[in-house]
Design an enzyme around this catalytic site. Structure first.
Site, PDB file in Angstrom:
ATOM      1  N   TRP A  10       0.900  -1.119  -0.144  1.00  0.00           N
ATOM      2  CA  TRP A  10      -0.087  -0.025  -0.012  1.00  0.00           C
ATOM      3  C   TRP A  10       0.936   1.362   0.027  1.00  0.00           C
ATOM      4  O   TRP A  10       0.611   2.474  -0.218  1.00  0.00           O
ATOM      5  CB  TRP A  10      -0.823   0.057   1.355  1.00  0.00           C
ATOM      6  CG  TRP A  10      -2.196  -0.868   1.068  1.00  0.00           C
ATOM      7  CD1 TRP A  10      -2.444  -1.764   0.046  1.00  0.00           C
ATOM      8  CD2 TRP A  10      -2.942  -0.985   2.225  1.00  0.00           C
ATOM      9  NE1 TRP A  10      -3.602  -2.365   0.559  1.00  0.00           N
ATOM     10  CE2 TRP A  10      -4.136  -1.799   1.695  1.00  0.00           C
ATOM     11  CE3 TRP A  10      -3.163  -0.460   3.352  1.00  0.00           C
ATOM     12  CZ2 TRP A  10      -5.181  -2.136   2.640  1.00  0.00           C
ATOM     13  CZ3 TRP A  10      -4.289  -0.928   4.156  1.00  0.00           C
ATOM     14  CH2 TRP A  10      -5.393  -1.787   3.837  1.00  0.00           C
ATOM     15  N   LYS A  11       2.066   1.113   0.296  1.00  0.00           N
ATOM     16  CA  LYS A  11       3.102   2.226   0.479  1.00  0.00           C
ATOM     17  C   LYS A  11       2.387   3.256   1.307  1.00  0.00           C
ATOM     18  O   LYS A  11       1.922   2.693   2.506  1.00  0.00           O
ATOM     19  CB  LYS A  11       3.203   2.843  -1.157  1.00  0.00           C
ATOM     20  CG  LYS A  11       3.614   1.836  -2.006  1.00  0.00           C
ATOM     21  CD  LYS A  11       4.148   2.643  -3.270  1.00  0.00           C
ATOM     22  CE  LYS A  11       4.629   1.584  -4.134  1.00  0.00           C
ATOM     23  NZ  LYS A  11       5.052   1.932  -5.666  1.00  0.00           N
ATOM     24  N   HIS A  95      13.277  -1.790  -1.481  1.00  0.00           N
ATOM     25  CA  HIS A  95      12.531  -1.182  -2.309  1.00  0.00           C
ATOM     26  C   HIS A  95      12.977   0.152  -3.190  1.00  0.00           C
ATOM     27  O   HIS A  95      13.680   0.717  -2.492  1.00  0.00           O
ATOM     28  CB  HIS A  95      10.946  -0.750  -1.973  1.00  0.00           C
ATOM     29  CG  HIS A  95       9.960  -0.401  -3.025  1.00  0.00           C
ATOM     30  ND1 HIS A  95       9.866   0.642  -3.664  1.00  0.00           N
ATOM     31  CD2 HIS A  95       8.965  -1.167  -3.411  1.00  0.00           C
ATOM     32  CE1 HIS A  95       8.888   0.770  -4.575  1.00  0.00           C
ATOM     33  NE2 HIS A  95       8.235  -0.311  -4.374  1.00  0.00           N
ATOM     34  N   GLU A 166      11.456  -5.433 -10.333  1.00  0.00           N
ATOM     35  CA  GLU A 166      10.932  -4.124 -10.493  1.00  0.00           C
ATOM     36  C   GLU A 166      11.419  -3.114 -11.023  1.00  0.00           C
ATOM     37  O   GLU A 166      12.343  -2.251 -10.346  1.00  0.00           O
ATOM     38  CB  GLU A 166      10.191  -3.504  -9.007  1.00  0.00           C
ATOM     39  CG  GLU A 166       9.484  -4.569  -8.051  1.00  0.00           C
ATOM     40  CD  GLU A 166       8.508  -3.665  -7.089  1.00  0.00           C
ATOM     41  OE1 GLU A 166       7.412  -3.810  -7.309  1.00  0.00           O
ATOM     42  OE2 GLU A 166       9.094  -2.941  -6.281  1.00  0.00           O
ATOM     43  N   GLY A 172       4.509   2.592 -11.062  1.00  0.00           N
ATOM     44  CA  GLY A 172       3.677   3.693 -11.017  1.00  0.00           C
ATOM     45  C   GLY A 172       3.342   4.424 -12.280  1.00  0.00           C
ATOM     46  O   GLY A 172       2.859   5.496 -12.246  1.00  0.00           O
ATOM     47  N   SER A 211       3.367  -1.524 -12.215  1.00  0.00           N
ATOM     48  CA  SER A 211       2.066  -1.388 -12.806  1.00  0.00           C
ATOM     49  C   SER A 211       1.238  -2.677 -13.140  1.00  0.00           C
ATOM     50  O   SER A 211       0.588  -2.855 -14.335  1.00  0.00           O
ATOM     51  CB  SER A 211       2.827  -0.705 -14.323  1.00  0.00           C
ATOM     52  OG  SER A 211       2.930   0.684 -14.186  1.00  0.00           O
ATOM     53  N   GLY A 232       1.521  -2.442  -6.563  1.00  0.00           N
ATOM     54  CA  GLY A 232       1.437  -1.075  -5.636  1.00  0.00           C
ATOM     55  C   GLY A 232      -0.148  -0.676  -5.835  1.00  0.00           C
ATOM     56  O   GLY A 232      -1.165  -0.810  -5.202  1.00  0.00           O
TER      57      GLY A 232
END
Ligand code: PGA
Length: 248
Positions: A10-11, A95, A166, A172, A211, A232
């Site tokens: 969820w960041k 991350h 990633e 994003g 994404s 995400g």
């Protein structure tokens, strides 16, 4: 079927009642729609007590960050020991947002890996190249470099290690690599593991992140050697995350 991971990050999003309601909804969805996949939710640390109080049985909990010490003079940080009663079993490490915004380097990532695994946590190590590195054609070197932190794994470790590939330019942005680009990176990761970390090969899983949506998850999961996804933005709405689980 081999183990498959669907992990939500969820960041710095979702708070309070909304987080608890999401967790209740996710538990309900998984009770009604059993899945073979291992579902993991990594909310902001502040949401963990309320989500843990829902006593989830169908999904596991993870942290997005921690400091690799039980306690001490580390202003603004939290330790894994502080989460002992909350049933948290996964930890995201390395991350790209933490590497960039908080200057997390390979040394601190290696220390976190060692510490978390010794504490019995499964880790989700994020690696991936930047847009510039991709344009320079050094993606595979970059991946190999970032995997070197795994030499800090305790020798006897059998806890699951997820490596989330990633690419930074896919996070994003709504842009994802071609399937064969992901496949090439998965092969590089596999080769590195076979050559350097053979003793852990049965407990290492390769994931893709960047994404991921309901529309592209099936084609990503169909890639040989991919064992799951790290999600995400598309995990922020319960419907969208359960849509991804449904296609796994
Ligand atoms: P995204 O984020 O799904 O929003 O691209 C993925 C991640 O940063 O793990």
């Amino acid at each position: 079927m081999s183990t498959r991971y669907i992990i939500a990050n969820w960041k710095m999003n979702i708070k309070g009642d909304e987080a608890r309601e999401y967790a209740i909804g996710l538990e309900q969805y998984l009770v009604n729609n059993p899945t073979q996949s291992t579902v993991v939710l990594c909310p902001p640390i502040l949401c963990l007590p309320s989500i843990s109080s829902v006593k989830p049985t169908q999904f596991s909990l993870g942290v997005q960050n921690f400091y690799p010490m039980d306690s001490g003079s580390v202003t603004g940080e939290h330790s894994l020991a502080m989460l002992d009663s909350l049933n948290v079993s996964y930890a995201i490490i390395g991350h790209s947002e933490r590497r960039i915004l908080f200057n997390e380097d390979e040394d601190s990532i290696a220390r976190k890996i060692k510490y978390a695994v010794e504490k019995g946590y499964s880790i989700i190590l994020c690696i991936g190249e930047s847009r510039e590195e991709r344009e320079l054609g050094i993606t595979q070197q970059r991946i190999e470099q970032q995997l070197q932190v795994l030499s800090s794994l305790p020798k006897e470790s059998t806890t699951p290690i997820c490596i989330a590939y990633e690419p930074l330019w896919a996070i994003g942005t709504g842009i994802i690599p071609q399937v064969d680009e992901i496949a090439t990176c998965v092969q590089s990761i596999k080769k590195y593991i076979d050559e350097n970390l053979d003793q852990y090969s049965k407990s290492i899983y390769t994931l893709y992140g960047g994404s991921v949506t309901q529309d592209n998850v099936a084609s990503i999961l169909a890639i040989d050697g991919i064992h799951g996804v790290l999600v995400g933005s598309a995990s922020l709405q319960l419907d969208s995350f359960t849509g991804i689980i449904g296609k796994s």
